[in-house]
Design a protein around this motif. Sequence first.
Motif, PDB file in Angstrom:
ATOM      1  N   SER A  35      -7.575  -8.888 -12.676  1.00 15.59           N
ATOM      2  CA  SER A  35      -7.058 -10.003 -11.875  1.00 15.59           C
ATOM      3  C   SER A  35      -5.695  -9.683 -11.262  1.00 15.59           C
ATOM      4  O   SER A  35      -4.751 -10.472 -11.339  1.00 15.59           O
ATOM      5  CB  SER A  35      -6.965 -11.279 -12.719  1.00 15.59           C
ATOM      6  OG  SER A  35      -8.233 -11.626 -13.207  1.00 15.59           O
ATOM      7  N   VAL A  36      -5.604  -8.512 -10.655  1.00 16.64           N
ATOM      8  CA  VAL A  36      -4.385  -8.094  -9.973  1.00 16.64           C
ATOM      9  C   VAL A  36      -4.572  -8.385  -8.493  1.00 16.64           C
ATOM     10  O   VAL A  36      -5.614  -8.071  -7.912  1.00 16.64           O
ATOM     11  CB  VAL A  36      -4.107  -6.587 -10.194  1.00 16.64           C
ATOM     12  CG1 VAL A  36      -2.917  -6.117  -9.386  1.00 16.64           C
ATOM     13  CG2 VAL A  36      -3.893  -6.308 -11.675  1.00 16.64           C
ATOM     14  N   ASP A  37      -3.573  -8.992  -7.883  1.00 20.00           N
ATOM     15  CA  ASP A  37      -3.614  -9.305  -6.464  1.00 20.00           C
ATOM     16  C   ASP A  37      -3.767  -8.007  -5.661  1.00 20.00           C
ATOM     17  O   ASP A  37      -2.980  -7.069  -5.816  1.00 20.00           O
ATOM     18  CB  ASP A  37      -2.326 -10.024  -6.060  1.00 20.00           C
ATOM     19  CG  ASP A  37      -2.314 -10.455  -4.604  1.00 20.00           C
ATOM     20  OD1 ASP A  37      -3.357 -10.328  -3.919  1.00 20.00           O
ATOM     21  OD2 ASP A  37      -1.258 -10.910  -4.149  1.00 20.00           O
ATOM     22  N   ALA A  38      -4.771  -7.944  -4.832  1.00 21.55           N
ATOM     23  CA  ALA A  38      -5.063  -6.732  -4.051  1.00 21.55           C
ATOM     24  C   ALA A  38      -3.912  -6.334  -3.132  1.00 21.55           C
ATOM     25  O   ALA A  38      -3.788  -5.172  -2.755  1.00 21.55           O
ATOM     26  CB  ALA A  38      -6.338  -6.929  -3.238  1.00 21.55           C
ATOM     27  N   SER A  39      -3.037  -7.280  -2.801  1.00 20.53           N
ATOM     28  CA  SER A  39      -1.940  -6.971  -1.876  1.00 20.53           C
ATOM     29  C   SER A  39      -0.884  -6.043  -2.487  1.00 20.53           C
ATOM     30  O   SER A  39      -0.101  -5.453  -1.755  1.00 20.53           O
ATOM     31  CB  SER A  39      -1.266  -8.256  -1.387  1.00 20.53           C
ATOM     32  OG  SER A  39      -0.584  -8.891  -2.453  1.00 20.53           O
ATOM     33  N   VAL A  40      -0.856  -5.894  -3.806  1.00 20.09           N
ATOM     34  CA  VAL A  40       0.140  -5.002  -4.413  1.00 20.09           C
ATOM     35  C   VAL A  40      -0.301  -3.541  -4.406  1.00 20.09           C
ATOM     36  O   VAL A  40       0.511  -2.657  -4.647  1.00 20.09           O
ATOM     37  CB  VAL A  40       0.519  -5.400  -5.865  1.00 20.09           C
ATOM     38  CG1 VAL A  40       1.229  -6.720  -5.907  1.00 20.09           C
ATOM     39  CG2 VAL A  40      -0.672  -5.355  -6.783  1.00 20.09           C
ATOM     40  N   PHE A  41      -1.561  -3.294  -4.110  1.00 21.86           N
ATOM     41  CA  PHE A  41      -2.046  -1.917  -4.108  1.00 21.86           C
ATOM     42  C   PHE A  41      -1.531  -1.172  -2.882  1.00 21.86           C
ATOM     43  O   PHE A  41      -1.479  -1.731  -1.785  1.00 21.86           O
ATOM     44  CB  PHE A  41      -3.574  -1.872  -4.149  1.00 21.86           C
ATOM     45  CG  PHE A  41      -4.129  -2.259  -5.485  1.00 21.86           C
ATOM     46  CD1 PHE A  41      -4.280  -1.313  -6.485  1.00 21.86           C
ATOM     47  CD2 PHE A  41      -4.470  -3.569  -5.758  1.00 21.86           C
ATOM     48  CE1 PHE A  41      -4.778  -1.666  -7.728  1.00 21.86           C
ATOM     49  CE2 PHE A  41      -4.962  -3.935  -6.996  1.00 21.86           C
ATOM     50  CZ  PHE A  41      -5.114  -2.985  -7.989  1.00 21.86           C
ATOM     51  N   PRO A  42      -1.159   0.078  -3.068  1.00 18.06           N
ATOM     52  CA  PRO A  42      -0.659   0.862  -1.931  1.00 18.06           C
ATOM     53  C   PRO A  42      -1.793   1.255  -0.985  1.00 18.06           C
ATOM     54  O   PRO A  42      -2.973   1.158  -1.336  1.00 18.06           O
ATOM     55  CB  PRO A  42      -0.054   2.105  -2.594  1.00 18.06           C
ATOM     56  CG  PRO A  42      -0.809   2.259  -3.870  1.00 18.06           C
ATOM     57  CD  PRO A  42      -1.144   0.851  -4.314  1.00 18.06           C
ATOM     58  N   ASP A  43      -1.417   1.695   0.180  1.00 18.88           N
ATOM     59  CA  ASP A  43      -2.364   2.216   1.153  1.00 18.88           C
ATOM     60  C   ASP A  43      -3.073   3.427   0.538  1.00 18.88           C
ATOM     61  O   ASP A  43      -2.454   4.208  -0.176  1.00 18.88           O
ATOM     62  CB  ASP A  43      -1.603   2.622   2.424  1.00 18.88           C
ATOM     63  CG  ASP A  43      -2.522   3.022   3.558  1.00 18.88           C
ATOM     64  OD1 ASP A  43      -3.755   2.891   3.438  1.00 18.88           O
ATOM     65  OD2 ASP A  43      -1.992   3.479   4.581  1.00 18.88           O
ATOM     66  N   THR A  44      -4.340   3.561   0.807  1.00 15.43           N
ATOM     67  CA  THR A  44      -5.087   4.686   0.249  1.00 15.43           C
ATOM     68  C   THR A  44      -5.018   5.937   1.128  1.00 15.43           C
ATOM     69  O   THR A  44      -5.456   7.001   0.709  1.00 15.43           O
ATOM     70  CB  THR A  44      -6.567   4.320   0.044  1.00 15.43           C
ATOM     71  OG1 THR A  44      -7.138   3.960   1.304  1.00 15.43           O
ATOM     72  CG2 THR A  44      -6.718   3.180  -0.950  1.00 15.43           C
ATOM     73  N   ALA A  45      -4.481   5.787   2.330  1.00 16.04           N
ATOM     74  CA  ALA A  45      -4.413   6.930   3.249  1.00 16.04           C
ATOM     75  C   ALA A  45      -3.487   8.012   2.703  1.00 16.04           C
ATOM     76  O   ALA A  45      -2.428   7.716   2.150  1.00 16.04           O
ATOM     77  CB  ALA A  45      -3.927   6.481   4.622  1.00 16.04           C
ATOM     78  N   TRP A  46      -3.910   9.230   2.858  1.00 17.65           N
ATOM     79  CA  TRP A  46      -3.098  10.362   2.418  1.00 17.65           C
ATOM     80  C   TRP A  46      -1.914  10.546   3.353  1.00 17.65           C
ATOM     81  O   TRP A  46      -2.036  10.393   4.565  1.00 17.65           O
ATOM     82  CB  TRP A  46      -3.920  11.634   2.425  1.00 17.65           C
ATOM     83  CG  TRP A  46      -4.775  11.852   1.209  1.00 17.65           C
ATOM     84  CD1 TRP A  46      -5.093  10.937   0.251  1.00 17.65           C
ATOM     85  CD2 TRP A  46      -5.420  13.064   0.839  1.00 17.65           C
ATOM     86  NE1 TRP A  46      -5.896  11.509  -0.692  1.00 17.65           N
ATOM     87  CE2 TRP A  46      -6.117  12.823  -0.358  1.00 17.65           C
ATOM     88  CE3 TRP A  46      -5.496  14.321   1.402  1.00 17.65           C
ATOM     89  CZ2 TRP A  46      -6.866  13.800  -1.000  1.00 17.65           C
ATOM     90  CZ3 TRP A  46      -6.240  15.298   0.761  1.00 17.65           C
ATOM     91  CH2 TRP A  46      -6.906  15.032  -0.427  1.00 17.65           C
TER      92      TRP A  46
ATOM     93  N   GLN B 102       3.393  -2.426 -12.760  1.00 16.88           N
ATOM     94  CA  GLN B 102       4.107  -3.591 -13.310  1.00 16.88           C
ATOM     95  C   GLN B 102       3.156  -4.783 -13.450  1.00 16.88           C
ATOM     96  O   GLN B 102       3.216  -5.507 -14.443  1.00 16.88           O
ATOM     97  CB  GLN B 102       5.311  -3.958 -12.420  1.00 16.88           C
ATOM     98  CG  GLN B 102       6.392  -2.926 -12.394  1.00 16.88           C
ATOM     99  CD  GLN B 102       6.142  -1.804 -11.373  1.00 16.88           C
ATOM    100  OE1 GLN B 102       5.068  -1.680 -10.784  1.00 16.88           O
ATOM    101  NE2 GLN B 102       7.136  -0.960 -11.183  1.00 16.88           N
ATOM    102  N   ALA B 103       2.301  -4.980 -12.451  1.00 17.46           N
ATOM    103  CA  ALA B 103       1.349  -6.092 -12.511  1.00 17.46           C
ATOM    104  C   ALA B 103       0.366  -5.889 -13.673  1.00 17.46           C
ATOM    105  O   ALA B 103       0.023  -6.860 -14.365  1.00 17.46           O
ATOM    106  CB  ALA B 103       0.582  -6.203 -11.197  1.00 17.46           C
TER     107      ALA B 103
END
Length: 152
Positions: free
Chosen positions: A51-62, A147-148
Amino acid sequence: MTNLSLRAACLAALLTIPATAAVAQSALDRFEAASERVTQLTYQGIAAQYSVDASVFPDTAWDRPMRRAGRCILDAYESEVGSDGVAQFLTGFETALQSAAPADILNGSFSGQLPEGLTTQRQQQIQNECGMLELEMTRLATSGVLQALQQQ
């Protein structure tokens, strides 16, 4: 005649350089695309499971450091299993991704086909030596995902 033959040989050598670079670039591009997809699936799975907000995930692009690490990985694989082994690895990776789900990544059941001569343990060692794991962990730490997860 000798001077003409030398020029022809030099021209032929120059013409093969872009073709070789294109093949190498293609392998890196394929590896990048497949790796980005695995990362997307991983993020989706973590977001859903914890249940982690998807907006905290970094961009997956290399970025450039990740491409350098990816190139390092492919070069190491090639020295271990040859160019045919790298092609087999990439095809197996791409094929496995066609039916992969986020849960497969998280529970460890996702597996691409490793070529003979490259073990999972050695694959992980190469990824660590090339800095890919450190880059991924840094991304997760700076984005706030770690952290989340700790707040769960």
